[in-house]
Write a protein that holds these residues in place. Structure first.
Motif, PDB file in Angstrom:
ATOM      1  N   LYS A  13       0.815  -1.219   0.000  1.00 44.16           N
ATOM      2  CA  LYS A  13       0.000   0.000   0.000  1.00 44.16           C
ATOM      3  C   LYS A  13       0.847   1.267   0.000  1.00 44.16           C
ATOM      4  CE  LYS A  13      -0.610  -0.013   4.994  1.00 44.16           C
ATOM      5  NZ  LYS A  13       0.540  -0.899   5.164  1.00 44.16           N
ATOM      6  N   ARG A  36       4.638   4.612  14.358  1.00 42.42           N
ATOM      7  CA  ARG A  36       6.030   4.192  14.574  1.00 42.42           C
ATOM      8  C   ARG A  36       6.773   5.250  15.411  1.00 42.42           C
ATOM      9  NH1 ARG A  36       8.327   0.425  10.337  1.00 42.42           N
ATOM     10  NH2 ARG A  36       6.504  -0.568   9.423  1.00 42.42           N
ATOM     11  N   ARG A 163       1.163  -9.194  13.775  1.00 40.33           N
ATOM     12  CA  ARG A 163       0.695  -7.822  13.564  1.00 40.33           C
ATOM     13  C   ARG A 163      -0.715  -7.810  12.967  1.00 40.33           C
ATOM     14  NH1 ARG A 163       3.104  -3.260  10.967  1.00 40.33           N
ATOM     15  NH2 ARG A 163       4.783  -4.392   9.961  1.00 40.33           N
ATOM     16  N   ASP A 167      -3.693  -5.920  14.769  1.00 44.96           N
ATOM     17  CA  ASP A 167      -4.336  -4.777  14.098  1.00 44.96           C
ATOM     18  C   ASP A 167      -5.814  -5.043  13.798  1.00 44.96           C
ATOM     19  OD1 ASP A 167      -1.966  -3.404  14.162  1.00 44.96           O
ATOM     20  OD2 ASP A 167      -1.446  -3.741  12.071  1.00 44.96           O
TER      21      ASP A 167
HETATM   22  O1  CDP Z   1       4.552  -0.599   6.506  1.00 45.01           O
HETATM   23  P1  CDP Z   1       3.740  -1.555   7.293  1.00 45.01           P
HETATM   24  O2  CDP Z   1       2.454  -1.919   6.617  1.00 45.01           O
HETATM   25  O3  CDP Z   1       4.511  -2.746   7.778  1.00 45.01           O
HETATM   26  O4  CDP Z   1       3.349  -0.832   8.651  1.00 45.01           O
HETATM   27  P2  CDP Z   1       2.862   0.660   8.891  1.00 45.01           P
HETATM   28  O5  CDP Z   1       1.830   1.039   7.887  1.00 45.01           O
HETATM   29  O6  CDP Z   1       4.057   1.539   9.036  1.00 45.01           O
HETATM   30  O7  CDP Z   1       2.102   0.533  10.303  1.00 45.01           O
HETATM   31  C1  CDP Z   1       2.755   0.137  11.479  1.00 45.01           C
HETATM   32  C2  CDP Z   1       1.680  -0.159  12.509  1.00 45.01           C
HETATM   33  O8  CDP Z   1       1.031   1.078  12.849  1.00 45.01           O
HETATM   34  C3  CDP Z   1       0.572  -1.085  12.060  1.00 45.01           C
HETATM   35  O9  CDP Z   1       0.849  -2.451  12.275  1.00 45.01           O
HETATM   36  C4  CDP Z   1      -0.628  -0.610  12.880  1.00 45.01           C
HETATM   37  O10 CDP Z   1      -0.663  -1.216  14.146  1.00 45.01           O
HETATM   38  C5  CDP Z   1      -0.361   0.866  13.086  1.00 45.01           C
HETATM   39  N1  CDP Z   1      -1.174   1.710  12.216  1.00 45.01           N
HETATM   40  C6  CDP Z   1      -2.486   1.949  12.581  1.00 45.01           C
HETATM   41  O11 CDP Z   1      -2.950   1.401  13.570  1.00 45.01           O
HETATM   42  N2  CDP Z   1      -3.262   2.795  11.863  1.00 45.01           N
HETATM   43  C7  CDP Z   1      -2.773   3.385  10.761  1.00 45.01           C
HETATM   44  N3  CDP Z   1      -3.555   4.232  10.077  1.00 45.01           N
HETATM   45  C8  CDP Z   1      -1.454   3.128  10.338  1.00 45.01           C
HETATM   46  C9  CDP Z   1      -0.672   2.271  11.077  1.00 45.01           C
END
Ligand code: CDP
Length: 213
Positions: A13, A36, A163, A167
């Protein structure tokens, strides 16, 4: 124009959102970086990630200028983020910041977990990007290898599954496709095909909205 791109870890994404933003001349916000950064700030101040009050305080004090910190990309940062992301006060503190970003002309692409459902429920187009856990683990594994980070495929897959569960299972803004989101399964798609499909979806949605306004 506001475009919401949601989906689980390593679904592609982020890459898709960046390309869509460039294509349409919109701002882009990787909202995962906010979560993060909250986890990073809790850990840097010697706090415990499970301490909801410490996480909420860090979220309220977050400095958007620190989101380009390479530490936010380290293995473990995503997992730490998913721990603080469960706290409703953390999500509330970050919500308005994300909405403000989305309102900046000429519009924005936001990628995350709850953009289409909670942050921007009125987005002009919503895409929920998925892929099997195995495909996502393989992509993240290659990405880490490319950055000379040490991790085995099995470790990456286990982290992705953990994760996903955290989530999707949390009470506050769980990761879930909005009812009006287009589901884009990229398990068997290369980035070019995924991008072209997404652009087609957006143009169709924006065209439909224009006709109903
Ligand atoms: O890049 P990746 O998809 O691995 O992770 P990320 O988008 O950087 O998101 C890290 C973590 O932040 C996720 O596993 C969610 O727990 C949290 N997150 C969330 O809860 N809501 C969002 N809008 C974005 C991230």
């Amino acid at each position: 124009m506001i475009i919401a791109i949601d989906g689980p870890a390593a679904s592609g994404k982020g890459t898709l959102a960046r390309r869509i933003a460039t294509h349409f001349g919109l701002h882009h916000l990787d909202t995962g970086l906010l979560y993060r950064a909250v986890a990073r700030d809790v850990q840097r101040s010697g706090g415990d990630l499970e301490d909801a009050a410490a996480a909420a305080a860090a979220a309220r004090a977050i400095d958007a200028a620190t989101l380009d910190d390479p530490a936010l990309r380290l293995p473990g940062a995503g997992e730490a983020a998913s721990i603080v992301a469960r706290v409703p006060e953390v999500r509330e503190a970050l919500r308005e910041m994300q909405r403000e970003f989305a309102r900046r002309p000429p519009g924005a692409v936001l990628d995350g977990r709850d953009i289409g459902t909670i942050v921007c429920p009125d987005a002009d187009a919503k895409i929920y990007v998925t892929a099997t856990p195995e495909v996502r683990a393989q992509r993240r594994y290659l990405e880490l290898q490319g950055r000379c980070e040490r991790a085995s495929y099995a470790q990456v897959l286990a982290e992705i599954r953990r994760r996903d569960d955290r989530d999707a299972g949390r009470a506050a803004s769980p990761m879930w496709p909005a009812a009006d989101a287009f589901l884009l399964d990229t398990s068997n798609l290369d980035i070019e095909t995924a991008f072209n499909t997404a652009v087609g979806v957006i143009l169709r949605k924006v065209g439909q909205r224009g006709r109903t306004r």
